[in-house]
Design a protein around this motif. Structure first.
Motif, mmCIF file in Angstrom:
data_model
loop_
_atom_site.group_PDB
_atom_site.id
_atom_site.type_symbol
_atom_site.label_atom_id
_atom_site.label_comp_id
_atom_site.label_asym_id
_atom_site.label_seq_id
_atom_site.Cartn_x
_atom_site.Cartn_y
_atom_site.Cartn_z
ATOM 1 N N MET A 1 55.416 -22.556 -33.687
ATOM 2 C CA MET A 1 56.224 -21.366 -33.445
ATOM 3 C C MET A 1 55.840 -20.254 -34.416
ATOM 4 N N GLY B 1 68.174 -24.427 -31.200
ATOM 5 C CA GLY B 1 67.750 -25.507 -32.080
ATOM 6 C C GLY B 1 67.249 -24.916 -33.380
ATOM 7 N N HIS C 1 70.488 -29.938 -39.059
ATOM 8 C CA HIS C 1 70.251 -29.601 -37.658
ATOM 9 C C HIS C 1 69.098 -30.421 -37.080
ATOM 10 N N GLU C 2 68.189 -29.748 -36.395
ATOM 11 C CA GLU C 2 67.134 -30.492 -35.727
ATOM 12 C C GLU C 2 66.107 -31.070 -36.705
ATOM 13 N N ALA D 1 58.666 -28.658 -30.086
ATOM 14 C CA ALA D 1 59.662 -28.008 -30.934
ATOM 15 C C ALA D 1 61.072 -28.444 -30.551
ATOM 16 N N VAL D 2 61.869 -28.757 -31.521
ATOM 17 C CA VAL D 2 63.233 -29.280 -31.415
ATOM 18 C C VAL D 2 63.388 -30.395 -30.374
ATOM 19 N N THR E 1 62.572 -30.917 -27.181
ATOM 20 C CA THR E 1 63.033 -30.733 -25.797
ATOM 21 C C THR E 1 61.949 -30.958 -24.745
ATOM 22 N N ALA F 1 64.696 -22.010 -34.093
ATOM 23 C CA ALA F 1 63.410 -22.492 -33.610
ATOM 24 C C ALA F 1 63.333 -22.194 -32.109
ATOM 25 N N GLU F 2 63.716 -23.179 -31.288
ATOM 26 C CA GLU F 2 63.737 -22.941 -29.851
ATOM 27 C C GLU F 2 65.066 -23.455 -29.312
ATOM 28 N N PRO F 3 65.453 -23.046 -28.114
ATOM 29 C CA PRO F 3 66.746 -23.486 -27.583
ATOM 30 C C PRO F 3 66.778 -24.984 -27.272
ATOM 31 N N HIS G 1 62.640 -16.980 -30.168
ATOM 32 C CA HIS G 1 62.566 -18.418 -29.902
ATOM 33 C C HIS G 1 61.581 -18.749 -28.785
ATOM 34 N N HIS H 1 56.864 -17.452 -35.027
ATOM 35 C CA HIS H 1 57.889 -16.578 -35.607
ATOM 36 C C HIS H 1 58.562 -17.171 -36.843
ATOM 37 N N LYS H 2 58.236 -18.394 -37.191
ATOM 38 C CA LYS H 2 59.034 -19.093 -38.215
ATOM 39 C C LYS H 2 58.713 -18.682 -39.658
#
Lengths: 435, 435, 435, 435
Positions: free
Chosen positions: A265, C138, D299-300, D183-184, D186, C145-147, C352, A267-268
């Protein structure tokens, strides 16, 4: 020891060359003292000082046969010194060398840790003064409570590290002792004046009563102190992690040009340094329990402590040293966002002054319980209204509550919402902390 | 807290009545200070001092509704005091009461622990002096090494407890602070002079910068110190357990008339007190890790430390207090068998003087390596001969070894086997330890 | 054991009456087996079953004299049974009773813990299904991060508790053994069939080889499992604490009518239950180290483990049991705010979806490194823009970046910002977790 | 990691080359799966497999700039593969690589630990069978209790290591999962079939629900299992240390020709291997607490676990592996002295049959309490008589006690002193343990 969490100065203390170098110095100093006392020929001491050398590979080779590191070392030195080396180690036992050497190493390590702690304190003090009056919301339970300043937050951490500095000095004091007392510590074959001489030259004090080994309660206390310091690093690192959360973003670790926050990602920008510090704190603290388990050696000594110390000695000091400098760097470079602090401060529509109103009500003759209920019912209504809330949300409601206005005139009520009074004592607290 | 490992004095500190009593004192003192400063009417402070009372059952009842212990307490007191009670707790927050109370409790607990530690020291000193010159074999690795005295063993433990005494004093110093600084610690609604007044009256010092709570590094350091003391108890208890082993039996826990050692085996006399002490040491040490995990509270405070401290606060202090008195009692009443010490000392046929012979050989010009081998080959022969070995086993073999007699004349050799030289420095060491 | 963190069912297991009741059952069953085998008269077993009773106060009184709890118990029972009681405990040793009793208590405790874990799972499953498709951001490193969906978060915790359930079953299996093997475990005075009989009646299996005691590696494994479960509770509790933070407020602990959040600030609603759970987790975990230190008993047994188990046995099971039900209740009643989740999700203006864009660019022939840089430079600009950011902030910038538009046509770019694809696999993951 | 306590096979698992090699395999397998699914061109996967290479020094260099290890690795590989490398890592995140790699490493480590455990079991079984009927005194509390056999002692340790073997298999099962979920977690940008493919090829199972990371309760359970195994090593090592004590000397570590026990005392033969094992056990156990503290990630995911695992991952597995082989070697070569066991067994003049006499008295109608007292008074007299005691010391006294002879005829009394009955069940116990 994890190389990426290690600074060269601290690593150097624990390298074989350093250790054997200290051993050689201990043996040589002891011979010089014995020569002075007439126990061995002066020439032997002179010879040892002049020709004494060791070879790490050779020591390893000999140790594989004799299964004893100090004997291997002495044999290696003897190969350089020649026959006079038979006067070395007279009346001494391996522990005299090993434990005194460990004391030297831990004392040197302490000096670095003390310097690291002082750097943390300097970074905190500088930023605390810079943000002495930067308003920010204080949070208890992660929930907005009342305003404070960002400088005051940092001052609290400064005070903790000032205590940690004292603890590190105490820890150094605990372990900086010398034992040259021979088998089972009776000085049967060695004069206590040898110990006194070696101790003085190495900047240590003689261990009052050793039992061949320096008692391990000293080391337990040492590593426990490191554990407390590590916990302080975790507290500060946790604060930064919280402040950098997307929804909060009141401060942020410096993000270097070229740095990438995530492989997936783009953007992090993650608080990875402070997360890493939390992990390092756990690692450093993990030395505490085995150090305490090391205390109860059998009778005059057993050697179960040795493998533990080969691990935790370097690991805990190296990682804590690294962590101190990392946390100092994080604070030095911390990017602070006062405007975000201001925005967050306004988030709850003035709820952070709820106590002021309650106290004004009690001063106006309302019982504490009734005052609490009066304010709580208005506060909860604001709490449950959807953001963005106007910054006057609470006062507006209070002005419309006849039970409140019956007790508080408009001016008194307004006075409750002047944030300035939250910062009125900051100077005084700073004086307590920074003198 | 395990009732069977608890002394009433320490238990009393942690009882609800004690806690609420301290809360009431803190609130009352704070009101007196506020009254003096003119923040609240003097009559309110006088009234609170005069009528202030609480009812444990009533507090419990209120807490079930409001889910908040300090509010429940204040409400209960208010029911006794009447309307003036609305001036109580002005500008304070629960933590001001809770944390200052905990400081008072831990300081009182420290005083008892210090007294317990002093009793241990007294018992060790008395028995050390009694057995200052009682010869016994020193053991490294559980193996006979060289002679020492039983008094010297005890002196080593005394010195450790003298260090533990210092640590307990430091631990007390760490936690004896007072915070009356209000929400998030800014003194926004309370004058710092209130804190100064309460602190002085309670024998505490003001916490320089609190964040609503007293910082938990102090408590971490406190419990770490207790852990080190517990480890020292384990070391001493382990020594007694070893000495009481059937094959060793150099000392024994006092066995009371009527006592039974085993439900199955009527012949048993087991070192159950010292085994129990080893277990208690593990229990006390188990407080150290959670205390360190408590340090990194979120922002200005969260309440995760509270449940931990409700456990380890009483448990660690009560069990350590009990353990100190138990170990003192064990030492006071310890049954010592000098004759068994003498018998064990002779067990290896004089091997404990092997170093003396080796050193004499090196003094006579033999290299350290050759001297070691010469002595080792004779020593191993004695080692492998079946007991009972004559006390002259080693010297007899050495006298028959021409490589030895070539270097050492009979008188020098005999001199190596005079045990007296092992005890020559005992006076000096005692002077170092006991002054 | 801290009474306020205790449920009556679990407390009952550890009360003296329960313990002595189990002891009596063990002794009686053993007598019945012996009677069956003809070792003792049948009448003795019948008598013991019929008249066997104990008196806690009387046991305490006898124990003060004999310093042995099992002997005290047997004597108390004998006072009720009369002469036939001499056939009780034949060939047995105290540990047969104590260790088998502990197995029964820990097995019962396991059953309650298993039930508690199942309640946690049920609560998580229910809320996970309820919020299966509730979108939420998330967060990695606390940074958006991401949804993901709120249901997916809970599903992850469910899966962890499903593993914890297995671990609790394994933990129960570890400790559910019976030893009736007599002194040093040789069955010298007792028939192994007695053990088999007692084991079967108590729902245990015979310990293959005991050494008077049941080996303590079993208990170490048991408490280690409890520690892992406690850590899982801490993870879930930490999630709730984060979600309830003022700036986040995506979920909240149920706040009961009449509840007060702070004695000073009437506006407070704090996640005190989950903070408390974090503390309880530390407490439960603190049992792990002493349980592991208990393993290395000396020779066939020593009793150092006993005091440790008197502490951690009740404490760890009672507090974990309480924590399981508390965390289940928190989840059952958790107030969830999907609208706040939606608001937070939009906070970063579409950042995200940065990965989507990067992947589209690589699919379009851009190297990974270049694609990363292209997206990162636009993302950082959005990141640094002050909130509130339009939800199209990132796509707007990308549309204006010629290096991007040269590679991605408008429709492809727009496709990258369709959040639906983040939830496309939720069904599949739910099927993996819930079957 | 301490090099001297490390075996090359285990060290190899943790070397950078191994880690990067696994990363490359994961990335390549994922590409092959994606190519099969049509997400990326087949040529890209073929190219990556063919040209994929990395350079450790180059990775380090890149990481210094980007501060991200996986990005640095991918860049280094891309430099070898060329443009097609842009299809690598599509939809994946670093954790997919890191966590799956750690699973592979821990699974391989588990295989070595399992082999080590099996070697310990084999050594114990062999020596247990060899000494199945070698009589030795069983000791509770370090005090002579009743006879057992040396084989039975070893059988008890064998049974513990058999449990440890199961625990290691469970530990391996816990951590052998694969997450390629993006990511996260999903699967938003990656097909779950990629995960299934990679998992199968690597001998792992897919993690049902990952949140970018594999949940850390798995690793906590893994390290907890290692801690329990380490505690078992400590128990066995402690037994050997006790047996080698000078006064006991029933068994001894093998002492190699050329070995030296002490630098000062040529007569020493110390149980240094088993003392060392006790220290290593403490070190391995020290991984348990930080592993449990790693569970509650935010969180994640956050990355605080990473530094901890860089330490404890290699350290705990390497040191435990070394310890298993060291303890196996100690047992394989253990020098056992049955004659010393026999001598010690006779030390207390027959006291070890005290229970037999007591039971005979109860069978003869004496109450348990009276029987206990009758035997205890005679036993204590023997206990207090100075050694050497005749082996008939207790029976002689009993024969002279009219209260005893009134109840027991000479033949019954004599029968109580036949040691054979202590060994009557050894066969049966061996069958339970070894099948």
């Amino acid at each position: 020891m994890i190389p990426r969490y290690a600074r060269p100065d601290m690593v150097a203390i624990w390298e074989p060359e350093s250790r054997y170098g200290i051993w050689l110095e201990i043996e040589t100093l002891a011979m010089e003292a014995m020569a002075e006392l007439g126990t061995i020929p002066k020439s032997a001491a002179v010879e040892y000082r002049a020709k004494g050398k060791f070879d790490v590979a050779r020591i390893d080779e000999i140790e594989r046969e004799v299964k004893h590191d100090v004997i291997a070392f002495l044999t290696s030195v003897a190969e350089h010194v020649g026959p006079e080396s038979r006067f070395a180690h007279q009346g001494m036992t391996s522990s005299d060398v090993l434990d005194t050497c460990l004391a030297v190493q831990l004392a040197r390590a302490s000096d670095l840790l003390i310097a690291g702690c002082e750097r943390v304190m300097a970074s905190l003090k500088k930023r605390a003064i810079e943000h002495k009056m930067t308003p920010t919301i204080g949070r208890s339970h992660g929930i907005h409570a009342e305003p404070t300043t960002f400088g005051l937050k940092l001052a609290g951490h400064y005070a903790e590290f000032a205590r940690n500095l004292e603890r590190l000095h105490m820890a150094r004091f605990e372990i900086a002792t010398c034992a040259i007392s021979g088998a089972v510590g009776t000085f049967a074959q060695i004069d206590p004046r040898v110990e006194a001489y070696v101790a003085e030259k190495l900047g240590l004090v003689p261990e009052p009563v050793s039992t061949q080994v320096i008692p391990r309660d000293r080391h337990a206390a040492f590593f426990a102190a490191l554990g407390v310091v590590a916990a302080g690093i975790e507290r500060l690192a946790t604060e930064v992690r919280h402040l950098q959360r997307t929804e909060v973003l009141e401060a942020e670790e410096f993000f270097e040009p070229g740095q990438k926050g995530s492989s997936a990602m783009p953007h992090k920008r993650n608080p990875v340094l402070t997360e890493n510090l939390c992990g390092l704190a756990r690692l450093v603290r993990s030395a505490v329990t085995p150090a305490m388990e090391n205390v109860a050696l059998w009778h005059e000594r057993d050697i179960s402590h040795s493998s533990v110390e080969r691990g935790i000695g370097p690991d805990a000091t190296i990682h804590l040293d690294f962590a101190l400098h990392r946390v100092a760097m994080v604070i030095e470079k911390l990017v602070v966002y006062p405007e975000n602090m201001a925005r967050n401060l306004a988030l709850l529509g003035g709820l952070h002054n709820s106590q002021r109103v309650m106290l004004a009500l009690t001063q106006a003759g309302v019982s504490r319980e009734d005052a609490y209920r009066l304010v709580q019912r208005n506060a909860m209504a604001v709490w449950q209204s959807p953001p963005p809330r106007p910054s006057t949300a609470l006062i507006d409601r209070l002005r419309a509550d006849p039970d409140v206005t019956a007790k508080l005139d408009p001016k008194t009520l307004e006075g409750c919402f002047d944030d300035a009074h939250h910062f009125a004592r900051v100077d005084e607290i700073f004086a307590r902390v920074f003198g």
